[in-house]
Design an enzyme around this catalytic site. Structure first.
Site, short mmCIF file in Angstrom:
data_model
loop_
_atom_site.label_atom_id
_atom_site.label_comp_id
_atom_site.label_asym_id
_atom_site.label_seq_id
_atom_site.Cartn_x
_atom_site.Cartn_y
_atom_site.Cartn_z
N GLY A 1 0.80 -1.21 0.00
CA GLY A 1 0.00 0.00 0.00
C GLY A 1 0.84 1.27 0.00
N HIS A 2 0.16 2.38 -0.24
CA HIS A 2 0.80 3.69 -0.37
C HIS A 2 1.61 4.09 0.86
CE1 HIS A 2 -1.86 5.83 2.48
NE2 HIS A 2 -2.79 5.00 2.06
N ASP A 3 2.72 4.76 0.62
CA ASP A 3 3.57 5.34 1.67
C ASP A 3 4.18 4.32 2.61
OD1 ASP A 3 3.27 8.37 1.33
OD2 ASP A 3 1.18 7.75 1.38
N THR A 4 4.10 3.05 2.28
CA THR A 4 4.74 2.02 3.10
C THR A 4 6.26 2.06 2.87
OG1 THR A 4 2.85 0.54 3.29
CG2 THR A 4 5.01 -0.49 3.34
N ALA B 1 1.02 3.31 4.62
CA ALA B 1 1.78 4.05 5.66
C ALA B 1 2.29 3.14 6.76
CB ALA B 1 0.93 5.17 6.24
#
Length: 321
Positions: free
Chosen positions: A220-223, A240
Site C-alpha cells: 500500500g501507499h507510503d509504506t 503508511a
C-alpha cells in the site's frame, strides 16, 4: 512531493486563493502528508481535531480553514476547503501527462538494463543499470528503480494510492485524493509476477535494498519496507506501514495500516497483523501472537472435546451413584 525548485508562498496563495496569515516572504519546497512532512513543506488540515498536530509538525506552511494560533517561523494559508486546495496544488505541479509511447521519451534507463516487449515505462521514470523489466510490467510516472533489480511479468509499480476523502455532504461520497508520490525500489530488489506497489499519496513508497517478493504481493501507499526482507505470495500490506529490515512474511499474511513490524520478525502463513509487533520474534495467528504461545493454545483447543467428555462423563457417574 518535492517541487522542482522552491516556490514563493505568495505564488501558492494566488494559485489556491488563500489568505496568508503570518510571514508571506517564505518559499515552499514541497507538499506532504502529516506523517511525512519536513521543514519547508506545505501540509493541509480541514478538521479541528488535527489542527494542533499539523501546526506543531515539521511543516512550515499550513493550509487550513480556520484562523488559529501558530508558532513563530510558520504561516497559515486560509482557504474554505483545504482538501481542494491540495488537489489544485497537485494538479499544477504534477499534472497528468499522456504517454505517447511504451517507453516515455523522458524516462532514463541505465546501461545493461533489459526492457522486454509489452512493458510500459512512464514519464520521468529512472531505472538503474543491469535490471530486468519483464513483459507487461508497468512502471508509473516519476518512479525510481535502482541497479540490479528484477521486476517480473505483469507487475505494476506506481499505481495510485487507495486513498479517498469522504465528505459529509450526502451527495458526495468518496472523493479521490490525487497521488503525487513515487515508488522507489533500491538496489537488488526483486519483485515477482502480478504484484502491485502503490505510489505514496504525496510522499514515497520505498522498498529497501535486497528485498525479495513472490508473486501476487500488494504494498500500500507510503509504506516503507526495509532491507533484505522476504515476502511470500499473496502478502498484503496496507498504507503508511513501516516494515523494518530482515522481516519475513509468509504466504497470505495481512498487515494493517500505520504500524511497525520490528526488525527480524517472522510471521507465519495466513496470519493477520493488526498492530505493531516487536522484532526478533516469530508470530502466528489472527490477530498474531508469538508463535510458541499460539501453538500451545491450539494444542489445548484440540483437547477441548476430550476435556468436555471427561467432565460430562464424571458428572454422569456422580449423578448415577
Amino acid at each position: 512531493m518535492r517541487f522542482d525548485q522552491p516556490v514563493a508562498l505568495t505564488d501558492i496563495a494566488r494559485l489556491i486563493g488563500a489568505e496568508i496569515i503570518g510571514d508571506d516572504a517564505g518559499h515552499a519546497t514541497g507538499i506532504n502528508e502529516i506523517h511525512k512532512v519536513e521543514e519547508g513543506d506545505l501540509v493541509f488540515v480541514d478538521h479541528p481535531k488535527y489542527y494542533r498536530k499539523c501546526i506543531e509538525s515539521a511543516a512550515t506552511f499550513i493550509i487550513i480553514n480556520q484562523r488559529t494560533e501558530f508558532p513563530p517561523g510558520k504561516a497559515l494559508l486560509l482557504v474554505s476547503d483545504p482538501f481542494e486546495a491540495y488537489q489544485t496544488i497537485v494538479r499544477h505541479f504534477r499534472p497528468f501527462v499522456a504517454q505517447r509511447s511504451a517507453v516515455s521519451e523522458s524516462a532514463h534507463i541505465g546501461e545493461g538494463t533489459v526492457v522486454a516487449p509489452g512493458a510500459i515505462i512512464g514519464n520521468n521514470v529512472r531505472i538503474g543499470s543491469n535490471c530486468i523489466i519483464a513483459p507487461n510490467v508497468v512502471i508509473g510516472d516519476h518512479c525510481i528503480v535502482g541497479d540490479d533489480c528484477i521486476v517480473q511479468a505483469g507487475t505494476v509499480i506506481g499505481s495510485d494510492a487507495f486513498y479517498y476523502n469522504k465528505k459529509t455532504n450526502r451527495d458526495v461520497h468518496y472523493k479521490k485524493m490525487l497521488s503525487c508520490g513515487r515508488v522507489i525500489l533500491e538496489k537488488a530488489v526483486e519483485i515477482g509476477a502480478n504484484c502491485t506497489i502503490d505510489r505514496g499519496v504525496s510522499g514515497d513508497t520505498i522498498i529497501g535494498a535486497g528485498t525479495k517478493m513472490d508473486n501476487l504481493v500488494h504494498i500500500g501507499h507510503d509504506t516503507v519496507v526495509g532491507k533484505n526482507c522476504l515476502f511470500a505470495a499473496q502478502v498484503g500490506i496496507a498504507g503508511a506501514t513501516n516494515i523494518e529490515d530482515n522481516v519475513i512474511l509468509w504466504g497470505q499474511v495481512g498487515v494493517s495500516k500505520t504500524l511497525t513490524v520490528g526488525e527480524g520478525a517472522e510471521v507465519y502463513a495466513q496470519s493477520g497483523v493488526p498492530a505493531s509487533i516487536a522484532g526478533g520474534k516469530k508470530y502466528f495467528g489472527s490477530p498474531v501472537q508469538e508463535a510458541s504461545v499460539k501453538m500451545k493454545e491450539l494444542v489445548w483447543i484440540k483437547r477441548l472435546p476430550e476435556i468436555w467428555q471427561k467432565l460430562t462423563g464424571d458428572n454422569n457417574k456422580n449423578q448415577n451413584s
